[in-house]
Design an enzyme around this catalytic site. Sequence first.
Site, short mmCIF file in Angstrom:
data_model
loop_
_atom_site.label_atom_id
_atom_site.label_comp_id
_atom_site.label_asym_id
_atom_site.label_seq_id
_atom_site.Cartn_x
_atom_site.Cartn_y
_atom_site.Cartn_z
CE LYS A 131 -37.86 19.93 -28.79
NZ LYS A 131 -38.04 18.53 -28.35
CD GLU A 171 -37.49 28.09 -26.04
OE1 GLU A 171 -37.24 29.13 -26.70
OE2 GLU A 171 -38.09 27.11 -26.54
CB SER A 184 -41.25 12.89 -31.62
OG SER A 184 -41.08 12.28 -30.35
C1 LIG Z 1 -38.91 18.06 -27.47
C2 LIG Z 1 -39.40 16.72 -27.83
C3 LIG Z 1 -40.76 16.37 -27.73
C4 LIG Z 1 -41.80 17.26 -27.12
O1 LIG Z 1 -42.05 18.44 -27.80
P1 LIG Z 1 -43.38 18.72 -28.61
O2 LIG Z 1 -43.32 20.16 -28.90
O3 LIG Z 1 -44.54 18.35 -27.73
O4 LIG Z 1 -43.34 17.88 -29.82
C5 LIG Z 1 -41.15 15.11 -28.15
N1 LIG Z 1 -40.26 14.23 -28.65
C6 LIG Z 1 -38.95 14.54 -28.78
C7 LIG Z 1 -38.03 13.50 -29.33
C8 LIG Z 1 -38.47 15.78 -28.37
O5 LIG Z 1 -37.17 16.06 -28.49
#
Ligand SMILES: *Cc1c(COP(=O)(O)O)cnc(C)c1O
Length: 420
Positions: A107, A129, A395
Amino acid sequence: MESEVDKQQGADLLARLIGNELPDEHGRYGPFGGCYAPETLVPALARLAENVYRYLDDDNFMAHLDSQLRGWVGRPTPLTHAAGLSERWGAAVFLKREDLAHTGAHKINNALGQALLAREMGAKRVIAETGAGQHGVATAAACARVGIPCTVYMGAVDIQRQAPNVDRMYQLGAKVVPVETGDRTLRAAIDEAFRNWVADPEGSYYLLGSAVGPHPYPYLVQRLQSVIGTEVREQMLSIAGDLPDIAVACVGGGSNAIGLFHPMLADESVEFLGVEAGGYGPGLGDNSATLAAGEPGVLHGSYSVLLYDDNGQIQETHSISAGLDYPGVGPEHSLLKAIGRVSYVTATDDSALSALQECCAAEGILPALESAHAFAGARDWAQQNPGKRIVIGLSGRGDKDMPTLSQHIPTPIVASGDAA
Ligand SMILES: *Cc1c(COP(=O)(O)O)cnc(C)c1O
């Protein structure tokens, strides 16, 4: 149905997407996307779109962003060969380590890029948000770094559920405003952030957290997250000597997935798999599997696939991972599904939990529960397709999920005499 795309149209749309001709001047990805905003926001969105195209093509701006990504975020993040999972799954598995980026997830790539853009545009304050608080934390950190005050709208229910992230935002200098309207979770927080932007569209900048919303947000977020796939492409060529056979990512709003996929869409040999939250199962309200179970409609300024019931009411959703718990998805994903370039599947809460445990045991890495859905999807795919090169978008890191994890997988207390 308006969203149906025939084969020839699909090939044309893919060529235009790869050629950077989509989104078009109306912000459309074929039938999806667009800009469904209140009259009062239209000029602000038009001004934002102008600046997005200007700065993302400006060498000085991009060089500055790149230096901050290196020096502050810690990019490039590693691509780790996962020897343990490779052996278990009979595949060559590689992990793109967004868990090692500053604040613990992908993010920050988006938050930093938009905070720098806000400063260029002369914004006096940033509005954002947040649901689980991850985007709020990334935005608070980026705004502190860039030197702009930041207000984060967060549903009152989420504030209760995510207290540690509320404290993190506060320590990083953000003001956190509880949202008591609507469902008092992410959806209401987005509505409230838009309302506040309407009140001061010139002085404030709305920093949206995923590849959703009205044009130009889905495009802006894709560009900022594409650093993930651009790095993966280079790293795979240098580590494995070849591109992956498939790239797999979890899909909430779709930002980490589009960032991993988009830079390789032109590579015909590469397949893509998006994994949505299958929750408890396929029942209405039991999951957040938007592309698997949804229908096209308008939510938060964009025409895309959504979860709604027979009365047209947005469906309540469920996922064990807060970051995937959203009833919509970005318009580029809706297009990629419609034209068949990306496959989308679901992983249940239970399969995500078991994949998380497997990653811990085999790799010594605790992934976020969101990311664990990508591992579950990749594991199923590997079983059907032995011996392939698989890149998984890791992610984020799972430390934030410890309260949920301890609830589902209690830690056994070992008596000192038994600790062999
Ligand atoms: C917020 C988040 C997501 C989901 O958000 P996307 O916009 O679909 O990428 C996925 N993995 C993590 C670790 C997150 O914090």
